[in-house]
Design an enzyme around this catalytic site. Structure first.
Site, PDB file in Angstrom:
ATOM      1  N   HIS A   1       0.803  -1.228   0.000  1.00 35.66           N
ATOM      2  CA  HIS A   1       0.000   0.000   0.000  1.00 35.66           C
ATOM      3  C   HIS A   1       0.839   1.284   0.000  1.00 35.66           C
ATOM      4  CE1 HIS A   1      -3.417  -2.520   0.248  1.00 35.66           C
ATOM      5  NE2 HIS A   1      -3.588  -2.590   1.550  1.00 35.66           N
TER       6      HIS A   1
ATOM      7  N   HIS B   1      -9.536   2.074   0.267  1.00 36.75           N
ATOM      8  CA  HIS B   1      -9.533   0.962   1.218  1.00 36.75           C
ATOM      9  C   HIS B   1     -10.684   1.039   2.224  1.00 36.75           C
ATOM     10  CE1 HIS B   1      -7.717  -2.281   3.489  1.00 36.75           C
ATOM     11  NE2 HIS B   1      -6.712  -2.339   2.642  1.00 36.75           N
TER      12      HIS B   1
ATOM     13  N   GLU C   1     -11.580  -3.641  -3.241  1.00 42.89           N
ATOM     14  CA  GLU C   1     -10.632  -2.629  -3.712  1.00 42.89           C
ATOM     15  C   GLU C   1     -10.415  -2.759  -5.212  1.00 42.89           C
ATOM     16  OE1 GLU C   1      -7.143  -2.871  -0.814  1.00 42.89           O
ATOM     17  OE2 GLU C   1      -8.515  -4.442  -0.157  1.00 42.89           O
TER      18      GLU C   1
HETATM   19  C1  BGC Z   1      -4.671  -6.500   1.734  1.00 41.82           C
HETATM   20  C2  BGC Z   1      -4.426  -7.271   3.015  1.00 41.82           C
HETATM   21  C3  BGC Z   1      -3.874  -6.320   4.039  1.00 41.82           C
HETATM   22  C4  BGC Z   1      -4.835  -5.208   4.264  1.00 41.82           C
HETATM   23  C5  BGC Z   1      -4.281  -4.191   5.217  1.00 41.82           C
HETATM   24  C6  BGC Z   1      -5.638  -5.401   2.028  1.00 41.82           C
HETATM   25  O1  BGC Z   1      -5.812  -4.628   0.891  1.00 41.82           O
HETATM   26  O2  BGC Z   1      -5.152  -7.314   0.703  1.00 41.82           O
HETATM   27  O3  BGC Z   1      -3.557  -8.354   2.785  1.00 41.82           O
HETATM   28  O4  BGC Z   1      -3.587  -6.963   5.233  1.00 41.82           O
HETATM   29  O5  BGC Z   1      -5.118  -4.573   3.046  1.00 41.82           O
HETATM   30  O6  BGC Z   1      -5.253  -3.610   5.975  1.00 41.82           O
END
Ligand code: BGC
Length: 346
Positions: free
Chosen positions: A106, A180, A311
């Site tokens: 991310h 998210h 997402e």
């Molecule tokens: C991911 C997860 C991750 C989470 C974090 C998601 O987008 O796919 O693996 O732990 O985000 O909050």
């Protein structure tokens, strides 16, 4: 359309953070903040008419300034993981910040969810929007080029919540933006989402290794627990999926010009329904597997599977996978994404 701007708090650097509440006449209300271009709250009435919180978030800025599970956040420059935080581009090797075991997740240690964005609001009778902008300096978190990014959140009288992204770069760089938001259509903090009914317009998904990095294969959903082509409860077969759902579903071989139907999420208890359509080639289904009792808005506690994320994105680890749709933005080109969330009652 109502659009109200209110003070939300102050960052540790002393910068003021604003909240932007947009609400339509049916009671769909979204609150955004310019720290992290975060969706702080989404409210919508259920079949008994109660306007309830249906996304996970915090009441206070302070909670967003610490590590948190990316509640409502705009994710950039790269949604999901890049293996070992490494990739090669135009003959150069790049090393990104590593923040998830050996991998980059991310956007790194200080991704787009942890920066202050500029903002501009606009409102007409039928729709209102807030357009955030952030200029990511050359080399930030290890990425090449200065990346100018705009994210516009709009709400209209048709109960549509639309997120539009645009980015331009001074050098070739990977870009994979997403949002998210964690959804619980029964009401945030009221229990889990295992009884929600989900449809995914997808025939295949990307299997992952033990670090949640795609193996490079695309697997058919046919018949197994990954198959949501017909409506199925999220919890019905989750026990057959190690760790819970945390997979990228394939929506198409390439991004599309116009948003195409991707998912329908329905809560039989409240009657609330959300349809997602997007221009992106992938949709990450993440069933809040790592939520572990964190305290959020209204003192509510968010346990494992207390919400799920849908997402819209390109595939994880694409910079290391020539066979995946490219995430490389070249100077002179414009990155674009449109993702629509349409809410309705039965
Ligand atoms: C991911 C997860 C991750 C989470 C974090 C998601 O987008 O796919 O693996 O732990 O985000 O909050």
């Amino acid at each position: 359309m109502k659009l109200v701007i209110e003070y939300f708090g102050q960052t540790h650097d002393g910068d003021e953070v604003q909240g932007y509440l947009i609400e339509n006449s049916s009671g769909l209300a979204v609150r955004l903040i310019n720290y992290g271009a975060i969706v702080q709250s989404v409210k919508f009435p259920g079949k008994n008419g109660d306007q309830e919180e249906i996304s996970l978030g915090f009441d206070r800025l302070e909670d967003y300034l610490h590590e948190h599970p990316y509640f409502g956040a705009t994710i950039g420059r790269y949604g999901n993981r890049i293996a070992r935080g490494e990739f090669a581009l135009e003959g150069e090797a790049y090393k990104l910040a590593v923040n998830n075991g050996p991998n980059h997740l991310h956007g790194g240690l200080r991704g787009f969810d942890k920066v202050l964005w500029g903002s501009e609001e606009s409102s007409t009778g039928e729709a209102a929007s807030v357009r955030f902008n952030y200029s990511s300096p050359d080399g930030e978190e290890g990425y090449p080029g200065r990346l100018d990014t705009w994210v516009t959140f709009s709400l209209d009288e048709g109960n549509r919540f639309i997120i539009e992204y645009e980015a331009r770069s001074s050098a070739s760089t990977p870009v994979n933006l997403t949002n998210h938001t964690y959804w619980n259509l029964s009401g945030a903090g009221t229990g889990d989402i295992l009884g929600h009914e989900l449809t995914l317009v997808s025939e295949s998904y990307l299997p992952v290794d033990q670090d949640l990095i795609p193996t490079g294969k695309m697997a058919d959903v046919e018949g197994g627990p990954m198959d949501f082509r017909s409506p199925a409860t999220v919890g019905g077969r989750i026990g057959e999926v190690e760790g819970g759902y945390d997979h990228c579903y394939v929506l198409g071989e390439q991004p599309s010009k116009e948003p195409r139907p991707a998912a329908i999420l329905r809560d039989p208890l409240s009657g609330r329904c959300m349809r997602v359509s997007t221009t992106e080639p992938g949709l990450q289904l993440y069933t809040g597997n790592f939520l572990d009792g964190i305290k959020g808005s209204g003192g509510k506690v968010f346990e494992r599977h207390g919400a799920l994320c849908l997402e819209a994105q390109h595939f994880p680890d694409s910079p290391n996978r020539a066979e995946f749709p490219s995430t490389i933005l070249s100077p002179g080109d414009t990155y674009r994404q449109v993702t629509v969330h349409e809410f309705s009652l039965p």
